[in-house]
Scaffold this motif. Structure first.
Motif, PDB file in Angstrom:
ATOM      1  N   THR A  18      22.954  44.231  46.076  1.00  0.00           N
ATOM      2  CA  THR A  18      23.386  42.934  45.948  1.00  0.00           C
ATOM      3  C   THR A  18      24.911  42.594  45.925  1.00  0.00           C
ATOM      4  OG1 THR A  18      22.796  42.642  43.726  1.00  0.00           O
ATOM      5  CG2 THR A  18      21.219  41.946  45.271  1.00  0.00           C
ATOM      6  N   HIS A  19      25.604  41.537  46.749  1.00  0.00           N
ATOM      7  CA  HIS A  19      26.770  41.550  46.404  1.00  0.00           C
ATOM      8  C   HIS A  19      27.105  39.844  46.450  1.00  0.00           C
ATOM      9  CE1 HIS A  19      28.590  45.495  47.686  1.00  0.00           C
ATOM     10  NE2 HIS A  19      27.182  45.463  48.250  1.00  0.00           N
ATOM     11  N   PHE A  20      28.427  39.553  45.747  1.00  0.00           N
ATOM     12  CA  PHE A  20      28.784  38.122  45.978  1.00  0.00           C
ATOM     13  C   PHE A  20      29.452  38.274  47.549  1.00  0.00           C
ATOM     14  CE2 PHE A  20      29.631  37.571  41.546  1.00  0.00           C
ATOM     15  CZ  PHE A  20      28.638  36.484  41.204  1.00  0.00           C
ATOM     16  N   HIS A  22      31.997  36.873  48.574  1.00  0.00           N
ATOM     17  CA  HIS A  22      33.459  37.200  48.467  1.00  0.00           C
ATOM     18  C   HIS A  22      33.898  38.801  48.230  1.00  0.00           C
ATOM     19  CE1 HIS A  22      33.047  36.069  44.382  1.00  0.00           C
ATOM     20  NE2 HIS A  22      33.643  37.154  44.246  1.00  0.00           N
ATOM     21  N   CYS A  23      32.771  39.359  47.872  1.00  0.00           N
ATOM     22  CA  CYS A  23      33.137  41.003  47.583  1.00  0.00           C
ATOM     23  C   CYS A  23      33.894  41.683  48.797  1.00  0.00           C
ATOM     24  CB  CYS A  23      31.981  41.666  47.410  1.00  0.00           C
ATOM     25  SG  CYS A  23      32.180  43.328  46.985  1.00  0.00           S
ATOM     26  N   SER A  24      35.008  42.304  48.458  1.00  0.00           N
ATOM     27  CA  SER A  24      35.641  42.894  49.723  1.00  0.00           C
ATOM     28  C   SER A  24      34.684  43.819  50.289  1.00  0.00           C
ATOM     29  CB  SER A  24      36.844  43.603  48.777  1.00  0.00           C
ATOM     30  OG  SER A  24      36.646  44.759  48.171  1.00  0.00           O
ATOM     31  N   PRO A  67      22.900  46.213  41.749  1.00  0.00           N
ATOM     32  CA  PRO A  67      24.154  45.258  41.927  1.00  0.00           C
ATOM     33  C   PRO A  67      25.061  46.039  42.523  1.00  0.00           C
ATOM     34  CG  PRO A  67      23.799  45.564  39.684  1.00  0.00           C
ATOM     35  CD  PRO A  67      22.674  46.144  40.315  1.00  0.00           C
ATOM     36  N   CYS A  68      26.125  45.554  43.251  1.00  0.00           N
ATOM     37  CA  CYS A  68      27.275  46.021  43.551  1.00  0.00           C
ATOM     38  C   CYS A  68      28.144  46.236  42.050  1.00  0.00           C
ATOM     39  CB  CYS A  68      28.183  45.281  44.402  1.00  0.00           C
ATOM     40  SG  CYS A  68      29.712  45.734  44.750  1.00  0.00           S
ATOM     41  N   LYS A  69      28.667  47.395  41.995  1.00  0.00           N
ATOM     42  CA  LYS A  69      29.625  47.779  40.684  1.00  0.00           C
ATOM     43  C   LYS A  69      30.912  47.281  40.918  1.00  0.00           C
ATOM     44  CE  LYS A  69      27.183  52.116  39.622  1.00  0.00           C
ATOM     45  NZ  LYS A  69      26.208  51.912  40.783  1.00  0.00           N
ATOM     46  N   VAL A  70      31.444  46.723  42.010  1.00  0.00           N
ATOM     47  CA  VAL A  70      32.589  46.105  42.253  1.00  0.00           C
ATOM     48  C   VAL A  70      32.560  44.703  41.770  1.00  0.00           C
ATOM     49  CG1 VAL A  70      34.691  45.697  43.865  1.00  0.00           C
ATOM     50  CG2 VAL A  70      33.310  47.797  43.904  1.00  0.00           C
ATOM     51  N   CYS A  71      31.821  43.764  42.562  1.00  0.00           N
ATOM     52  CA  CYS A  71      31.691  42.579  42.241  1.00  0.00           C
ATOM     53  C   CYS A  71      30.840  41.965  41.322  1.00  0.00           C
ATOM     54  CB  CYS A  71      31.476  41.642  43.791  1.00  0.00           C
ATOM     55  SG  CYS A  71      29.943  42.112  44.528  1.00  0.00           S
ATOM     56  N   ASN A  72      29.837  43.109  40.922  1.00  0.00           N
ATOM     57  CA  ASN A  72      28.877  42.642  39.780  1.00  0.00           C
ATOM     58  C   ASN A  72      28.253  41.225  39.765  1.00  0.00           C
ATOM     59  OD1 ASN A  72      27.634  43.238  37.425  1.00  0.00           O
ATOM     60  ND2 ASN A  72      29.109  42.668  36.200  1.00  0.00           N
TER      61      ASN A  72
HETATM   62 ZN   LIG Z   1      30.089  43.632  46.072  1.00  0.00          ZN
END
Ligand SMILES: [Zn+2]
Length: 74
Positions: A18-20, A22-24, A67-72
């Motif tokens: 899962t991502h937001f 706006h996540c890159s 969850p994505c570890k970048v956008c959390n």
């Molecule tokens: Zn993400």
């Protein structure tokens, strides 16, 4: 907030992440620059709530949902 799910079906790595929006890595379903190879997986969205995104991730039946570890996203 808007959420997306990346269904990754490469052998041995079946997961739904899962991502937001706006996540890159997500970039509103376009993925990172250059796009996503269609044999790797696909983006599904956009979901209005994190719960909707998780519900979609669960119904893929993939063993890994994270969850994505970048956008959390949450
Ligand atoms: Zn993400």
């Amino acid at each position: 907030m808007t959420y997306w799910v990346y269904e990754n079906w490469r052998a041995g790595a079946k997961k739904a992440k899962t991502h937001f929006a706006h996540c890159s890595y997500c970039n509103y379903g376009k993925g990172i620059k250059g796009g996503t190879r269609p044999d790797n997986g696909k983006w599904v969205g956009s979901f209005d709530t994190f719960e909707d995104a998780i519900a979609h991730a669960r119904q893929t039946g993939f063993p890994n949902i994270e969850p994505c570890k970048v956008c959390n996203p949450s």
